[in-house]
Design a protein around this motif. Structure first.
Motif, PDB file in Angstrom:
ATOM      1  N   ILE A 267       0.832  -1.202   0.000  1.00  0.00           N
ATOM      2  CA  ILE A 267       0.000   0.000   0.000  1.00  0.00           C
ATOM      3  C   ILE A 267       0.870   1.256   0.000  1.00  0.00           C
ATOM      4  O   ILE A 267       0.619   2.213  -0.743  1.00  0.00           O
ATOM      5  N   LEU A 268       1.924   1.271   0.821  1.00  0.00           N
ATOM      6  CA  LEU A 268       2.843   2.411   0.829  1.00  0.00           C
ATOM      7  C   LEU A 268       3.482   2.614  -0.540  1.00  0.00           C
ATOM      8  O   LEU A 268       3.598   3.742  -1.037  1.00  0.00           O
ATOM      9  N   SER A 269       3.899   1.510  -1.146  1.00  0.00           N
ATOM     10  CA  SER A 269       4.562   1.593  -2.442  1.00  0.00           C
ATOM     11  C   SER A 269       3.609   2.081  -3.529  1.00  0.00           C
ATOM     12  O   SER A 269       3.981   2.893  -4.381  1.00  0.00           O
ATOM     13  N   GLU A 270       2.368   1.585  -3.492  1.00  0.00           N
ATOM     14  CA  GLU A 270       1.379   2.011  -4.479  1.00  0.00           C
ATOM     15  C   GLU A 270       1.111   3.514  -4.376  1.00  0.00           C
ATOM     16  O   GLU A 270       1.012   4.208  -5.387  1.00  0.00           O
ATOM     17  N   ARG A 271       1.016   3.996  -3.140  1.00  0.00           N
ATOM     18  CA  ARG A 271       0.746   5.426  -2.959  1.00  0.00           C
ATOM     19  C   ARG A 271       1.948   6.274  -3.367  1.00  0.00           C
ATOM     20  O   ARG A 271       1.790   7.354  -3.936  1.00  0.00           O
ATOM     21  N   LEU A 272       3.149   5.763  -3.080  1.00  0.00           N
ATOM     22  CA  LEU A 272       4.349   6.496  -3.482  1.00  0.00           C
ATOM     23  C   LEU A 272       4.450   6.563  -4.999  1.00  0.00           C
ATOM     24  O   LEU A 272       4.768   7.605  -5.574  1.00  0.00           O
ATOM     25  N   THR A 273       4.140   5.453  -5.665  1.00  0.00           N
ATOM     26  CA  THR A 273       4.155   5.414  -7.126  1.00  0.00           C
ATOM     27  C   THR A 273       3.158   6.410  -7.704  1.00  0.00           C
ATOM     28  O   THR A 273       3.445   7.142  -8.649  1.00  0.00           O
ATOM     29  N   SER A 274       1.966   6.414  -7.088  1.00  0.00           N
ATOM     30  CA  SER A 274       0.916   7.323  -7.551  1.00  0.00           C
ATOM     31  C   SER A 274       1.329   8.782  -7.373  1.00  0.00           C
ATOM     32  O   SER A 274       1.128   9.617  -8.263  1.00  0.00           O
ATOM     33  N   ASP A 275       1.925   9.086  -6.216  1.00  0.00           N
ATOM     34  CA  ASP A 275       2.335  10.470  -5.941  1.00  0.00           C
ATOM     35  C   ASP A 275       3.437  10.929  -6.895  1.00  0.00           C
ATOM     36  O   ASP A 275       3.451  12.087  -7.352  1.00  0.00           O
ATOM     37  N   LEU A 276       4.386  10.015  -7.195  1.00  0.00           N
ATOM     38  CA  LEU A 276       5.499  10.375  -8.077  1.00  0.00           C
ATOM     39  C   LEU A 276       5.054  10.575  -9.514  1.00  0.00           C
ATOM     40  O   LEU A 276       5.698  11.287 -10.287  1.00  0.00           O
ATOM     41  N   SER A 277       3.939   9.916  -9.882  1.00  0.00           N
ATOM     42  CA  SER A 277       3.474  10.009 -11.264  1.00  0.00           C
ATOM     43  C   SER A 277       2.665  11.273 -11.526  1.00  0.00           C
ATOM     44  O   SER A 277       2.337  11.583 -12.673  1.00  0.00           O
ATOM     45  N   LYS A 278       2.316  12.005 -10.455  1.00  0.00           N
ATOM     46  CA  LYS A 278       1.506  13.217 -10.627  1.00  0.00           C
ATOM     47  C   LYS A 278       2.359  14.387 -11.096  1.00  0.00           C
ATOM     48  O   LYS A 278       3.526  14.497 -10.784  1.00  0.00           O
TER      49      LYS A 278
END
Length: 578
Positions: free
Chosen positions: A567-578
């Motif tokens: 979950i942490l990794s998914e959110r970090l990936t999402s944040d970096l892609s913005k």
């Protein structure tokens, strides 16, 4: 998900791991600044994540998510710390025989007639069980679809705090050598890994006999990111509609020990979630109480339907256990599960020994298999009434203390293949649901049990076990034990497998490894998100199709850590892609 991201997260916390390992290994109970009684909670509060259930999965999950986000962990029971009946190996069984409303163990009886228990304490089943720590096998991990490297790292994260190599004394050594003598090979030594043959597994009891639990994993938490509320019973999850079509979980309603109502909501944010980690009984029960489940069943209880999800509460399983008591002519040490024989016949062989003191009168109780905790194997399941239990306890009280010298060898079957179902009995979350496991419904399960009993009989007759065995023909004192001991001894049969099949059915007990009710593919997807609902996951043993390894607790703790990292990794990936 980027594998490198979760490895980065692990590396970032490496120093924290080392520091906390030393702290967790001490006997002193942790002073958690983030742990409070629910009575102190505000009427309304807001968090990034709300986790319902501070058990074997909930604690490592909360500790992991708290590193980056605000987390509320709601536990319906109290803390395990300061309770010697939880902490001390020799007191195993005491919580199971405590039937008070504040007991860390809540008894339930399945519709099959087998007496069982569910945890009601921070740390969950790891506060009550026999302590055996062993991982799932590689085939299980591959079938579930978990990332192998991440699984390994998650197990190791858990093991730094709660897993130990147990001391091997006489009884466990005899069982180990007996397994090897009868052909459960090879010998794999001490290992956490799930490998065919005989091995010494780990234990959450340290060398001094003190239990370490999933609650200890909260020492990994970011104390500014976590709030743990004790004696907080969640009554339901609340939903709103997204586009008037898809329900979105956005809060929970819970009551404290005084019955006062509180509400906790997710902060605004598309990635925030409610995660249910209430166990194989509690998770499907809470989904149903919240309106997610079989429509007709919910209608019968006057519960407003949020989503018709027919498989909630279905495919419930409990691994049947059958045990044989072996009276010993010599004193035997106290031990819980340490050795396991992993056979190719679909059965696991384990053992326990000694007077596991469960009351102030230890000579009159035998913790792990005492009728006081419901393990009454000499009476068929449907006949295990309160009167039968009282009679068995009375019979035990009249036995000489020499009758309590000895131990058990038990078998638990793989899987199992047999399944049942769970239903609500009321709308009160404190009430147990009705659950049916259908032990031995599938013929293969019964065949595996027979195979296991036959292996146990061979071990008892082995040279390695000769020290702990009476000569049944020459010891008159044993007659009294045979007639009055309320736990089954070696079955008497006439070479017919049919009689062993009946023995399996009549003497079946639980080993507390029940699972199912919210399984992957039918209730949740492979990311453990509830199907048809947004912002809601279930992460615990209720999602398992089969019990992992020989004993599931290591994998449940691992799953909490694993999914927290994902979950942490998914959110970090999402944040970096913005």
């Amino acid at each position: 998900m980027g594998i490198g991201l979760w490895r980065f997260i692990l590396a970032a916390f490496a120093g924290v791991l080392v520091f906390f390992h030393g702290f967790c290994s001490s006997e002193k109970a942790p002073n958690y600044s983030f742990m409070h009684q629910a009575t102190s909670a505000p009427a309304v509060s807001f968090y990034d994540y709300i986790i319902v259930g501070g058990g074997t999965a909930g604690c490592p999950l909360a500790a992991t998510l708290s590193q980056n986000y605000s987390v509320l962990l709601l536990e319906r029971g109290g803390a395990p710390y300061g309770n010697p009946n939880i902490t001390n190996l020799g007191s195993f069984g005491a919580p199971f025989s405590d039937l008070s409303p504040t007991s860390p163990s809540q008894r339930f009886v399945s519709e099959d007639g087998v007496i069982n228990a569910r945890a009601r304490v921070l740390g969950g089943g790891s506060c009550l069980n026999a302590g055996f720590y062993t991982r799932a096998g590689p085939d299980y991990v591959a079938e579930v679809g978990w990332d192998t490297g991440m699984v390994k790292e998650s197990y190791e994260w858990v093991e730094k705090v709660v897993a130990f190599e147990p001391p091997m004394r006489q009884w466990q050594s005899a069982v180990r050598d007996g397994l090897l003598e009868v052909g459960v090979l090879p010998y794999n030594g001490f290992t956490y890994d799930h490998i065919y043959g005989t091995k010494v597994g780990g234990s959450i009891f340290d060398p001094d006999g003190h239990r370490h639990t999933a609650a200890d994993l909260l020492q990994y938490a970011n104390p500014t990111g976590l709030t743990v509320l004790l004696h907080a019973t969640v009554h339901r999850i609340t939903f709103r509609r997204r586009g008037k079509v898809r329900p979105v979980a956005h809060g929970v309603i819970f009551r404290d020990a005084l019955g006062k109502k509180h509400k906790a909501y997710l902060k605004r944010g598309s990635k925030n979630e409610i995660i249910v980690s209430s166990g194989a009984l509690g998770s499907p029960q809470l989904l149903m109480l919240s309106g997610v489940g079989p429509a007709q069943h919910l209608k019968a209880h006057n519960i407003s339907l949020v989503l018709d999800l027919p498989m909630v509460g279905q495919r419930m399983s409990d691994n049947p256990m059958n045990a044989i008591f072996i009276p010993s002519p010599v004193p035997v040490e106290v031990s819980l599960i340490q050795v396991v024989g992993i056979t190719h016949l679909g059965t696991y062989i384990e053992a326990a020994s000694g007077e596991n003191f469960a009351t102030s009168n230890p000579q009159r109780d035998f913790g792990m298999f005492s009728p006081k905790i419901g393990q009454l194997a000499t009476v068929p399941p449907k006949q295990r009434t309160p009167e039968a239990i009282a009679k068995a306890i009375d019979s035990m009280s009249k036995l000489d203390e020499t009758a309590f010298r000895g131990g058990f060898i038990l078998e638990k079957i793989m899987g199992p293949l047999s399944t049942g179902h769970l239903e609500l009995q009321s709308r009160n979350p404190n009430d147990n649901p009705s659950v049916t496991f259908n032990y031995f419904k599938e013929p293969e399960d019964l065949k595996r049990c027979v195979n296991g009993i036959q292996i146990i009989e061979k071990i008892i007759e082995s040279k390695a076990f000769s020290k702990f065995k009476y000569d049944y023909l020459t010891v008159p004192a044993l007659i009294n034990i045979t007639l009055n001991f309320p736990v089954n001894l070696v079955p008497r049969h006439d070479n017919a497998s049919t009689s062993l099949e009946q023995f399996c059915k009549d003497t079946v007990m639980t080993i507390w490894h029940y699972h199912g009710g919210c399984q992957v593919g039918t209730v949740v997807d492979h990311d453990y998100k509830v199907l048809g609902v947004d912002a809601l996951r279930v992460i615990d043993g209720s999602t398992f199709n089969y019990s992992p390894g020989t004993n599931p607790q290591a994998t449940v703790m691992m799953l909490g850590r694993y999914m927290g990292l994902r979950i942490l990794s998914e959110r970090l990936t999402s944040d970096l892609s913005k």
